[in-house]
Design a protein around this motif. Sequence first.
Motif, PDB file in Angstrom:
ATOM      1  N   ASN A  50     -18.509  13.906  42.059  1.00 57.55           N
ATOM      2  CA  ASN A  50     -19.172  12.787  42.757  1.00 57.55           C
ATOM      3  C   ASN A  50     -17.862  12.004  43.340  1.00 57.55           C
ATOM      4  O   ASN A  50     -17.912  11.454  44.647  1.00 57.55           O
ATOM      5  CB  ASN A  50     -19.765  11.833  41.810  1.00 57.55           C
ATOM      6  N   LEU A  51     -16.740  11.484  42.768  1.00 57.64           N
ATOM      7  CA  LEU A  51     -15.998  10.838  43.351  1.00 57.64           C
ATOM      8  C   LEU A  51     -15.000  11.232  44.267  1.00 57.64           C
ATOM      9  O   LEU A  51     -14.594  10.564  45.127  1.00 57.64           O
ATOM     10  CB  LEU A  51     -14.974  10.048  42.027  1.00 57.64           C
ATOM     11  N   ILE A  52     -14.451  12.568  43.917  1.00 54.89           N
ATOM     12  CA  ILE A  52     -13.488  12.987  44.709  1.00 54.89           C
ATOM     13  C   ILE A  52     -14.008  13.980  45.854  1.00 54.89           C
ATOM     14  O   ILE A  52     -13.679  13.701  47.224  1.00 54.89           O
ATOM     15  CB  ILE A  52     -12.471  13.988  43.934  1.00 54.89           C
ATOM     16  N   LEU A  53     -14.893  14.594  45.688  1.00 58.49           N
ATOM     17  CA  LEU A  53     -15.646  15.628  46.945  1.00 58.49           C
ATOM     18  C   LEU A  53     -16.286  14.779  47.818  1.00 58.49           C
ATOM     19  O   LEU A  53     -16.335  14.902  48.983  1.00 58.49           O
ATOM     20  CB  LEU A  53     -16.146  16.759  46.190  1.00 58.49           C
ATOM     21  N   GLN A  54     -17.412  13.925  47.244  1.00 57.23           N
ATOM     22  CA  GLN A  54     -18.204  13.186  48.201  1.00 57.23           C
ATOM     23  C   GLN A  54     -17.689  11.971  48.647  1.00 57.23           C
ATOM     24  O   GLN A  54     -18.052  11.699  49.837  1.00 57.23           O
ATOM     25  CB  GLN A  54     -19.562  12.761  47.342  1.00 57.23           C
ATOM     26  N   TYR A  55     -16.842  11.224  48.189  1.00 52.90           N
ATOM     27  CA  TYR A  55     -16.545   9.846  48.733  1.00 52.90           C
ATOM     28  C   TYR A  55     -15.010   9.884  48.958  1.00 52.90           C
ATOM     29  O   TYR A  55     -14.620   8.613  49.333  1.00 52.90           O
ATOM     30  CB  TYR A  55     -16.842   8.838  47.692  1.00 52.90           C
ATOM     31  N   GLU A  81     -11.765   9.929  51.201  1.00 51.30           N
ATOM     32  CA  GLU A  81     -11.869   9.962  52.503  1.00 51.30           C
ATOM     33  C   GLU A  81     -10.925  11.110  53.290  1.00 51.30           C
ATOM     34  O   GLU A  81     -11.138  11.667  54.394  1.00 51.30           O
ATOM     35  CB  GLU A  81     -10.968   8.657  53.304  1.00 51.30           C
ATOM     36  N   GLU A  82      -9.663  11.298  52.382  1.00 50.47           N
ATOM     37  CA  GLU A  82      -8.921  12.329  53.119  1.00 50.47           C
ATOM     38  C   GLU A  82      -9.379  13.716  52.424  1.00 50.47           C
ATOM     39  O   GLU A  82     -10.045  13.705  51.670  1.00 50.47           O
ATOM     40  CB  GLU A  82      -7.577  12.232  52.563  1.00 50.47           C
ATOM     41  N   GLU A  83      -9.060  14.634  53.317  1.00 42.73           N
ATOM     42  CA  GLU A  83      -9.283  15.830  52.763  1.00 42.73           C
ATOM     43  C   GLU A  83      -8.222  16.468  51.942  1.00 42.73           C
ATOM     44  O   GLU A  83      -6.934  16.840  52.149  1.00 42.73           O
ATOM     45  CB  GLU A  83      -9.159  16.863  54.147  1.00 42.73           C
ATOM     46  N   ALA A  84      -8.762  16.663  50.667  1.00 45.02           N
ATOM     47  CA  ALA A  84      -7.538  16.994  49.451  1.00 45.02           C
ATOM     48  C   ALA A  84      -7.915  18.236  49.153  1.00 45.02           C
ATOM     49  O   ALA A  84      -9.004  18.980  48.983  1.00 45.02           O
ATOM     50  CB  ALA A  84      -7.935  16.021  48.253  1.00 45.02           C
ATOM     51  N   ALA A  85      -6.838  19.062  49.066  1.00 45.95           N
ATOM     52  CA  ALA A  85      -7.034  20.494  48.643  1.00 45.95           C
ATOM     53  C   ALA A  85      -6.834  20.709  47.183  1.00 45.95           C
ATOM     54  O   ALA A  85      -5.739  20.459  46.556  1.00 45.95           O
ATOM     55  CB  ALA A  85      -5.870  21.428  49.259  1.00 45.95           C
ATOM     56  N   LEU A  86      -8.034  20.825  46.621  1.00 49.59           N
ATOM     57  CA  LEU A  86      -8.241  20.624  44.914  1.00 49.59           C
ATOM     58  C   LEU A  86      -7.351  21.830  44.283  1.00 49.59           C
ATOM     59  O   LEU A  86      -7.298  22.787  44.953  1.00 49.59           O
ATOM     60  CB  LEU A  86      -9.547  20.578  44.549  1.00 49.59           C
ATOM     61  N   PRO A  87      -6.894  21.509  43.106  1.00 46.67           N
ATOM     62  CA  PRO A  87      -6.396  22.652  42.675  1.00 46.67           C
ATOM     63  C   PRO A  87      -7.493  24.040  42.095  1.00 46.67           C
ATOM     64  O   PRO A  87      -8.542  23.626  42.159  1.00 46.67           O
ATOM     65  CB  PRO A  87      -6.063  22.217  40.940  1.00 46.67           C
ATOM     66  N   VAL A 103      -5.240  13.830  43.173  1.00 48.91           N
ATOM     67  CA  VAL A 103      -5.648  12.911  44.160  1.00 48.91           C
ATOM     68  C   VAL A 103      -4.728  11.617  43.752  1.00 48.91           C
ATOM     69  O   VAL A 103      -4.435  10.947  44.942  1.00 48.91           O
ATOM     70  CB  VAL A 103      -7.101  12.493  43.630  1.00 48.91           C
ATOM     71  N   SER A 104      -4.393  11.478  42.524  1.00 51.56           N
ATOM     72  CA  SER A 104      -3.511  10.303  42.482  1.00 51.56           C
ATOM     73  C   SER A 104      -2.023  10.438  43.133  1.00 51.56           C
ATOM     74  O   SER A 104      -1.294   9.471  43.635  1.00 51.56           O
ATOM     75  CB  SER A 104      -3.268   9.950  41.015  1.00 51.56           C
ATOM     76  N   ALA A 105      -1.648  11.625  43.233  1.00 44.53           N
ATOM     77  CA  ALA A 105      -0.333  11.903  44.053  1.00 44.53           C
ATOM     78  C   ALA A 105      -0.571  11.821  45.464  1.00 44.53           C
ATOM     79  O   ALA A 105       0.457  11.506  46.293  1.00 44.53           O
ATOM     80  CB  ALA A 105       0.048  13.490  43.856  1.00 44.53           C
ATOM     81  N   ILE A 106      -1.710  12.110  45.801  1.00 46.98           N
ATOM     82  CA  ILE A 106      -2.008  12.036  47.371  1.00 46.98           C
ATOM     83  C   ILE A 106      -2.082  10.325  47.871  1.00 46.98           C
ATOM     84  O   ILE A 106      -1.426  10.143  48.769  1.00 46.98           O
ATOM     85  CB  ILE A 106      -3.194  12.725  47.933  1.00 46.98           C
ATOM     86  N   THR A 107      -2.848   9.730  47.165  1.00 50.39           N
ATOM     87  CA  THR A 107      -3.013   8.324  47.241  1.00 50.39           C
ATOM     88  C   THR A 107      -1.850   7.458  46.910  1.00 50.39           C
ATOM     89  O   THR A 107      -1.670   6.351  47.664  1.00 50.39           O
ATOM     90  CB  THR A 107      -4.251   7.733  46.579  1.00 50.39           C
TER      91      THR A 107
END
Length: 119
Positions: free
Chosen positions: A29-34, A36-42, A114-118
């Motif tokens: 819910n939080l990471i994929l849908q909302y 803003e940036e395109e994050a390559a998930l593990p 996500v915390s490393a990206i932000t």
Amino acid sequence: MWKVTLLVCSGLMFIFWFITEITVSPVYNLILQYFEEEAALPIITQWAINARPYMVIMPVLWLVVSILLYVKLQSYAKPDRNERVTAHLAITLGIGFVMLGFFALAIVLALLKVSAITA
């Protein structure tokens, strides 16, 4: 008592599935849908998110296994029956904790990413 143990095993598998579903839902819910940036998930997080729809099969499958074991164990002697019920309980707990650990690891890795990206 062995009948109650088989019922408890099915309930435990449902509880493990429910907890894993709760742990993966925030990532979805939080990471994929909302985000803003395109994050390559593990990769483990991607596997966990892709496996979400199929994981509902696990408690249902375990209920079927428990029912089949119940039918089969009615003809066994008490010591043999107790050994098999104990093995069923041990396998239930093993599978449940592996499932829980995998999905918990998936959410922790995603939140760290996500915390490393932000930051």
